[in-house]
Design an enzyme around this catalytic site. Structure first.
Site, PDB file in Angstrom:
ATOM      1  N   LYS A  55      93.252  53.132  77.375  1.00  0.00           N
ATOM      2  CA  LYS A  55      93.621  51.810  76.854  1.00  0.00           C
ATOM      3  C   LYS A  55      93.838  51.910  75.355  1.00  0.00           C
ATOM      4  CE  LYS A  55      89.604  50.786  74.549  1.00  0.00           C
ATOM      5  NZ  LYS A  55      89.503  50.697  73.095  1.00  0.00           N
TER       6      LYS A  55
ATOM      7  N   ALA B 278      85.672  60.376  72.845  1.00  0.00           N
ATOM      8  CA  ALA B 278      85.190  59.609  71.688  1.00  0.00           C
ATOM      9  C   ALA B 278      86.342  59.257  70.752  1.00  0.00           C
ATOM     10  CB  ALA B 278      84.082  60.360  70.933  1.00  0.00           C
ATOM     11  N   GLY B 279      87.481  58.913  71.352  1.00  0.00           N
ATOM     12  CA  GLY B 279      88.697  58.657  70.575  1.00  0.00           C
ATOM     13  C   GLY B 279      89.046  57.199  70.419  1.00  0.00           C
TER      14      GLY B 279
ATOM     15  N   ASP C  28      84.480  48.141  78.756  1.00  0.00           N
ATOM     16  CA  ASP C  28      85.878  48.517  78.961  1.00  0.00           C
ATOM     17  C   ASP C  28      86.161  48.977  80.394  1.00  0.00           C
ATOM     18  OD1 ASP C  28      86.392  48.065  76.262  1.00  0.00           O
ATOM     19  OD2 ASP C  28      86.163  50.180  75.705  1.00  0.00           O
TER      20      ASP C  28
HETATM   21  P1  ATP Z   1      84.092  53.609  73.919  1.00  0.00           P
HETATM   22  O1  ATP Z   1      84.505  53.473  75.352  1.00  0.00           O
HETATM   23  O2  ATP Z   1      82.622  53.420  73.701  1.00  0.00           O
HETATM   24  O3  ATP Z   1      84.981  52.898  72.955  1.00  0.00           O
HETATM   25  P2  ATP Z   1      85.459  55.987  73.218  1.00  0.00           P
HETATM   26  O4  ATP Z   1      86.660  55.523  73.936  1.00  0.00           O
HETATM   27  O5  ATP Z   1      85.550  56.114  71.753  1.00  0.00           O
HETATM   28  O6  ATP Z   1      84.223  55.130  73.588  1.00  0.00           O
HETATM   29  P3  ATP Z   1      84.681  57.970  75.173  1.00  0.00           P
HETATM   30  O7  ATP Z   1      85.603  59.113  75.399  1.00  0.00           O
HETATM   31  O8  ATP Z   1      84.605  56.924  76.222  1.00  0.00           O
HETATM   32  O9  ATP Z   1      85.018  57.373  73.766  1.00  0.00           O
HETATM   33  O10 ATP Z   1      83.248  58.624  74.925  1.00  0.00           O
HETATM   34  C1  ATP Z   1      82.220  58.096  74.154  1.00  0.00           C
HETATM   35  C2  ATP Z   1      80.965  58.951  74.426  1.00  0.00           C
HETATM   36  O11 ATP Z   1      80.547  58.701  75.757  1.00  0.00           O
HETATM   37  C3  ATP Z   1      81.231  60.434  74.342  1.00  0.00           C
HETATM   38  O12 ATP Z   1      80.938  60.939  73.082  1.00  0.00           O
HETATM   39  C4  ATP Z   1      80.319  61.024  75.418  1.00  0.00           C
HETATM   40  O13 ATP Z   1      79.096  61.476  74.855  1.00  0.00           O
HETATM   41  C5  ATP Z   1      79.975  59.855  76.335  1.00  0.00           C
HETATM   42  N1  ATP Z   1      80.524  59.980  77.713  1.00  0.00           N
HETATM   43  C6  ATP Z   1      79.872  59.671  78.840  1.00  0.00           C
HETATM   44  N2  ATP Z   1      80.639  59.856  79.928  1.00  0.00           N
HETATM   45  C7  ATP Z   1      81.826  60.311  79.497  1.00  0.00           C
HETATM   46  C8  ATP Z   1      83.019  60.690  80.170  1.00  0.00           C
HETATM   47  N3  ATP Z   1      83.148  60.655  81.502  1.00  0.00           N
HETATM   48  N4  ATP Z   1      84.060  61.081  79.403  1.00  0.00           N
HETATM   49  C9  ATP Z   1      83.941  61.105  78.049  1.00  0.00           C
HETATM   50  N5  ATP Z   1      82.823  60.790  77.387  1.00  0.00           N
HETATM   51  C10 ATP Z   1      81.761  60.381  78.089  1.00  0.00           C
END
Ligand code: ATP
Length: 308
Positions: free
Chosen positions: A20, A107-108, A147
């Protein structure tokens, strides 16, 4: 992993799930439960994770693809939490092997973990023949994270509450995006904390107004009006923690993008292009400026988690 089902046992179920971006993200005050009230407009774009689920002796997780080494393999993985939640709700055994192939940066700020959770709900629902509707799956999704429901539905949607209360948005025109993926991630809770800190100073960042202008721009065929109203309250906080994002955002515009912003909590930046060809040119320009790890093009809206 074997793709052929064993005789008499259900075969692997493969689900593709999109990333997203937030076209509008207005962050309110922190609530008593620690979350912030949000008003956001999500769009699902053609950057995907793939999740394959099949029966196993116990719960097993495998993660491949970019950034896989940063993804936890224990019960804190959102896909594992999705299995447990659906197993409990439906009385099934959580013994499955889940193989995730990450195409969404970890974590992007593109909700990759939430996407994997949504994909796992869809895959287990099919594997276990639960027959739950998308709205029923969304109830479990909302318990897993703000999300997660959006990753089930995809498309373009207005999110309120923590982002989990969704209403669909009319957005028929396909938009073309250029995605600048940074080296390393940013922690979403850290970015919210930084925003609270910035707002407590005597020079708080300006607050985004309502989403009305964005919703109007989405109904227009042309991309330029949309580029002008993309807004993200988390952007100043992400830049404060990662000052190099200022240069990335400038580089997108220098490369000809109509406009851009940090995606969600960052550090990924997204830029709007006129059309697919323009997106390829902007992506080439941006790659040449060396401001990020990888550049991709994508389009949206696309549907949410689907069995493929
Ligand atoms: P958010 O959804 O909180 O905005 P984000 O989009 O920045 O996060 P994600 O890739 O969802 O980032 O990952 C955030 C953290 O969640 C990662 O650093 C990781 O430690 C943890 N995590 C748990 N499950 C997963 C997964 N299936 N894929 C990626 N990261 C995961």
């Amino acid at each position: 992993m074997s793709e052929e089902p064993l005789p008499g046992s259900p075969g692997p179920v493969r689900v593709r799930v999109p990333a997203k971006i937030n076209l509008h993200l207005a962050v309110g005050l922190p609530r008593d439960d620690g979350y912030h009230d949000l008003t956001t407009v999500y769009q699902a774009i053609s950057l995907y994770d793939e999740v394959v689920v099949e029966p196993a002796a116990g719960l097993e997780l495998v993660v491949n693809g970019e950034g896989a080494e940063d993804v936890p393999l224990d019960d804190s993985n959102l896909a594992a939490r999705a299995v447990y939640a659906l197993a409990e709700r439906t009385g099934r055994s959580p013994n499955v092997r889940i193989v995730m192939r990450k195409g969404i940066p970890v974590a992007g700020g593109m909700a990759g973990g939430s996407a994997d959770a949504a994909a796992t709900l869809v895959a287990c629902d099919a594997l276990w023949a639960c027959g739950l509707s998308r709205d029923e799956l969304a109830e479990t999704a909302a318990e897993l994270g703000s999300d997660v429901p959006f990753a089930l539905y995809g498309g373009t949607a207005l999110g309120t509450g923590r982002g989990e209360r969704l209403s669909p948005v009319l957005a028929r025109t396909q938009r073309h995006w250029v995605i600048a993926i940074a080296n390393g991630g940013l922690s979403t809770p850290d970015v919210f904390k930084e925003l609270d800190r910035l707002r407590s100073t005597d020079r708080p960042p300006p607050r985004t107004a309502g989403a009305d202008a964005l919703l109007r721009a989405l109904r227009e065929e042309a991309a330029t009006p949309l580029a002008k109203v993309i807004a993200n309250d988390l952007q100043p906080a992400a830049i404060s923690l990662r000052p190099s994002l200022r240069r990335t955002l400038a580089a997108g515009v220098e490369s000809g993008a109509l406009g851009g912003a940090v995606s969600g909590s960052g550090p990924t930046c997204v830029f709007l292009a006129e059309d697919g060809d323009h997106a390829v040119r902007v992506a080439a320009g941006l790659s040449g400026l060396g401001v990020c790890r990888t550049v991709r093009t994508a389009y949206g809206p696309v549907p949410g988690a689907r069995v493929v």
